[in-house]
Design a protein around this motif. Structure first.
Motif, mmCIF file in Angstrom:
data_model
loop_
_atom_site.group_PDB
_atom_site.id
_atom_site.type_symbol
_atom_site.label_atom_id
_atom_site.label_comp_id
_atom_site.label_asym_id
_atom_site.label_seq_id
_atom_site.Cartn_x
_atom_site.Cartn_y
_atom_site.Cartn_z
ATOM 1 N N TYR A 109 16.681 89.061 56.622
ATOM 2 C CA TYR A 109 15.104 89.237 56.235
ATOM 3 C C TYR A 109 14.668 89.504 57.168
ATOM 4 C CZ TYR A 109 16.587 86.351 51.906
ATOM 5 O OH TYR A 109 17.272 86.068 51.022
ATOM 6 N N CYS A 110 13.313 90.467 57.154
ATOM 7 C CA CYS A 110 12.719 91.186 58.284
ATOM 8 C C CYS A 110 11.945 90.063 59.044
ATOM 9 C CB CYS A 110 11.645 92.056 57.518
ATOM 10 S SG CYS A 110 10.727 92.980 58.829
ATOM 11 N N ASP A 111 12.150 90.177 60.550
ATOM 12 C CA ASP A 111 11.382 89.329 61.300
ATOM 13 C C ASP A 111 9.765 89.648 61.424
ATOM 14 O OD1 ASP A 111 13.828 88.151 62.186
ATOM 15 O OD2 ASP A 111 13.767 89.287 64.169
ATOM 16 N N THR A 112 9.561 90.711 61.007
ATOM 17 C CA THR A 112 8.294 91.160 61.069
ATOM 18 C C THR A 112 7.301 90.699 59.678
ATOM 19 O OG1 THR A 112 8.613 92.934 62.471
ATOM 20 C CG2 THR A 112 6.342 92.941 61.454
ATOM 21 N N CYS A 113 8.047 91.350 58.401
ATOM 22 C CA CYS A 113 7.023 90.913 57.367
ATOM 23 C C CYS A 113 7.893 90.071 56.371
ATOM 24 C CB CYS A 113 6.885 92.205 56.599
ATOM 25 S SG CYS A 113 8.505 93.111 55.874
ATOM 26 N N GLY A 114 9.047 89.680 56.624
ATOM 27 C CA GLY A 114 9.892 88.448 55.736
ATOM 28 C C GLY A 114 10.621 89.303 54.413
ATOM 29 N N VAL A 115 10.561 90.615 54.115
ATOM 30 C CA VAL A 115 11.049 91.078 53.070
ATOM 31 C C VAL A 115 12.665 91.112 53.353
ATOM 32 C CG1 VAL A 115 8.909 92.307 52.294
ATOM 33 C CG2 VAL A 115 10.611 93.476 53.527
ATOM 34 N N GLU A 116 13.355 91.544 52.113
ATOM 35 C CA GLU A 116 15.036 91.513 52.399
ATOM 36 C C GLU A 116 15.121 93.018 53.106
ATOM 37 O OE1 GLU A 116 16.240 91.773 48.328
ATOM 38 O OE2 GLU A 116 15.783 89.386 48.047
ATOM 39 N N ILE A 117 15.933 92.917 54.089
ATOM 40 C CA ILE A 117 16.284 94.052 54.739
ATOM 41 C C ILE A 117 17.194 95.055 53.938
ATOM 42 C CG2 ILE A 117 17.679 95.170 56.719
ATOM 43 C CD1 ILE A 117 16.777 92.474 58.258
ATOM 44 N N GLY A 118 17.857 94.544 53.034
ATOM 45 C CA GLY A 118 18.885 95.180 51.923
ATOM 46 C C GLY A 118 20.333 95.532 52.613
ATOM 47 N N ILE A 119 21.186 95.344 51.799
ATOM 48 C CA ILE A 119 22.699 95.234 51.933
ATOM 49 C C ILE A 119 22.925 96.452 52.280
ATOM 50 C CG2 ILE A 119 25.090 95.160 50.820
ATOM 51 C CD1 ILE A 119 23.448 92.445 50.581
ATOM 52 N N ARG A 120 22.651 97.852 51.964
ATOM 53 C CA ARG A 120 22.992 99.067 52.677
ATOM 54 C C ARG A 120 22.621 99.200 53.983
ATOM 55 N NH1 ARG A 120 26.512 98.004 50.139
ATOM 56 N NH2 ARG A 120 26.602 98.346 47.725
ATOM 57 N N ARG A 121 21.491 98.717 54.270
ATOM 58 C CA ARG A 121 21.074 99.053 55.811
ATOM 59 C C ARG A 121 21.600 97.984 56.669
ATOM 60 N NH1 ARG A 121 17.651 100.054 59.842
ATOM 61 N NH2 ARG A 121 16.318 98.592 60.770
ATOM 62 N N LEU A 122 21.778 96.665 56.208
ATOM 63 C CA LEU A 122 22.742 95.931 57.033
ATOM 64 C C LEU A 122 24.275 96.482 57.192
ATOM 65 C CD1 LEU A 122 21.193 92.546 55.592
ATOM 66 C CD2 LEU A 122 20.933 93.611 58.029
ATOM 67 N N GLU A 123 24.565 96.792 56.276
ATOM 68 C CA GLU A 123 25.980 97.577 56.410
ATOM 69 C C GLU A 123 26.024 98.809 57.533
ATOM 70 O OE1 GLU A 123 28.442 96.539 52.458
ATOM 71 O OE2 GLU A 123 27.366 98.428 52.334
ATOM 72 N N ALA A 124 24.800 99.490 57.431
ATOM 73 C CA ALA A 124 24.953 100.609 58.588
ATOM 74 C C ALA A 124 24.607 99.998 59.666
ATOM 75 C CB ALA A 124 23.697 101.487 57.958
ATOM 76 N N ARG A 125 23.876 98.970 59.785
ATOM 77 C CA ARG A 125 23.317 98.362 60.997
ATOM 78 C C ARG A 125 23.409 96.717 60.890
ATOM 79 N NH1 ARG A 125 20.754 100.510 65.937
ATOM 80 N NH2 ARG A 125 21.153 102.416 64.705
ATOM 81 N N PRO A 126 24.463 96.297 61.123
ATOM 82 C CA PRO A 126 24.402 94.726 60.624
ATOM 83 C C PRO A 126 23.579 93.907 61.660
ATOM 84 C CG PRO A 126 26.641 95.858 60.995
ATOM 85 C CD PRO A 126 25.831 96.787 61.445
ATOM 86 N N THR A 127 23.191 94.232 62.840
ATOM 87 C CA THR A 127 22.606 93.505 63.618
ATOM 88 C C THR A 127 20.772 93.884 63.370
ATOM 89 O OG1 THR A 127 22.742 95.066 65.453
ATOM 90 C CG2 THR A 127 24.194 93.396 65.281
ATOM 91 N N ALA A 128 20.521 94.558 62.471
ATOM 92 C CA ALA A 128 19.145 94.775 62.045
ATOM 93 C C ALA A 128 18.263 93.553 61.897
ATOM 94 C CB ALA A 128 19.017 95.822 61.137
ATOM 95 N N THR A 129 17.189 93.456 62.356
ATOM 96 C CA THR A 129 16.308 92.337 62.204
ATOM 97 C C THR A 129 14.957 92.688 61.344
ATOM 98 O OG1 THR A 129 15.427 92.611 64.521
ATOM 99 C CG2 THR A 129 17.265 90.865 64.128
ATOM 100 N N GLN A 130 14.834 94.125 61.219
ATOM 101 C CA GLN A 130 13.896 94.451 60.579
ATOM 102 C C GLN A 130 14.061 95.337 59.369
ATOM 103 O OE1 GLN A 130 11.789 96.354 64.057
ATOM 104 N NE2 GLN A 130 10.056 95.165 63.639
ATOM 105 N N CYS A 131 12.973 95.474 58.592
ATOM 106 C CA CYS A 131 13.266 96.342 57.261
ATOM 107 C C CYS A 131 12.994 97.558 57.947
ATOM 108 C CB CYS A 131 12.380 95.923 56.089
ATOM 109 S SG CYS A 131 10.753 95.887 56.544
ATOM 110 N N ILE A 132 13.232 98.673 57.055
ATOM 111 C CA ILE A 132 13.156 100.080 57.448
ATOM 112 C C ILE A 132 11.595 100.384 57.799
ATOM 113 C CG2 ILE A 132 13.095 101.273 55.351
ATOM 114 C CD1 ILE A 132 14.997 102.564 58.336
ATOM 115 N N ASP A 133 10.930 99.888 56.966
ATOM 116 C CA ASP A 133 9.375 100.210 57.153
ATOM 117 C C ASP A 133 8.926 99.770 58.351
ATOM 118 O OD1 ASP A 133 9.293 101.400 54.494
ATOM 119 O OD2 ASP A 133 8.630 99.857 53.514
ATOM 120 N N CYS A 134 9.181 98.588 58.734
ATOM 121 C CA CYS A 134 8.790 97.925 59.896
ATOM 122 C C CYS A 134 9.289 98.523 61.196
ATOM 123 C CB CYS A 134 8.775 96.455 60.031
ATOM 124 S SG CYS A 134 7.881 95.471 58.851
#
Length: 147
Positions: A109-134
């Motif tokens: 879940y995005c640290d900034t807005c709380g939405v789901e980051i998404g499976i594919r984004r997390l697979e590309a960058r498993p340490t992501a803490t923000q959704c692509i928009d934020c």
């Protein structure tokens, strides 16, 4: 985030299989968390193996060259390897922190807005803490301030 660490965070793992979502499946259910635990652990293991290889390589290749140019070349090579390993050491810490987020049910879940980051984004960058928009907004702000 410095540009150099962005390239290190991009992953390509041996034997990686993308997660196959099932229809109606709840986001960040136990199967998905297990998938990311495995992905992160494999990534961490590969990084640690690389550190071991570097130490062995530096021990094996360390030579006291009489020619200053040869000595300088070797020192530069070792310096580059050590900088890379330092970035990877920081990345291992980030992986450990991410694995803790999974255990705490805060992963995905995005640290900034709380939405789901998404499976594919997390697979590309498993340490992501923000959704692509934020993340995109942060990078735009960073360019405006820093550039």
């Amino acid at each position: 985030m410095p540009k150099s660490s962005k390239t290190t965070e991009s992953i390509t793992l041996r034997g990686f299989t993308p997660y196959k979502e099932k229809k109606g499946e709840e986001y960040m259910n136990e199967a998905q968390k297990d998938h990311f635990r495995g992905l992160l652990q494999t990534w961490k293991t590969e990084l640690m193996e690389e550190v071991d290889r570097t130490v062995s390589h530096m021990k094996d290749e360390a030579a006291n060259f009489p020619d200053p140019a040869d000595r300088a070349s070797q020192e530069e090579e070792f310096s580059l390897e050590l900088r890379t390993r330092d970035r990877e050491r920081k990345l291992i810490k980030k992986i450990d922190k991410t694995m803790q987020l999974i255990e705490d049910d805060d992963y995905g879940y995005c640290d900034t807005c709380g939405v789901e980051i998404g499976i594919r984004r997390l697979e590309a960058r498993p340490t992501a803490t923000q959704c692509i928009d934020c993340k995109t907004l942060d990078e735009i702000k960073e360019k405006q301030i820093g550039g």
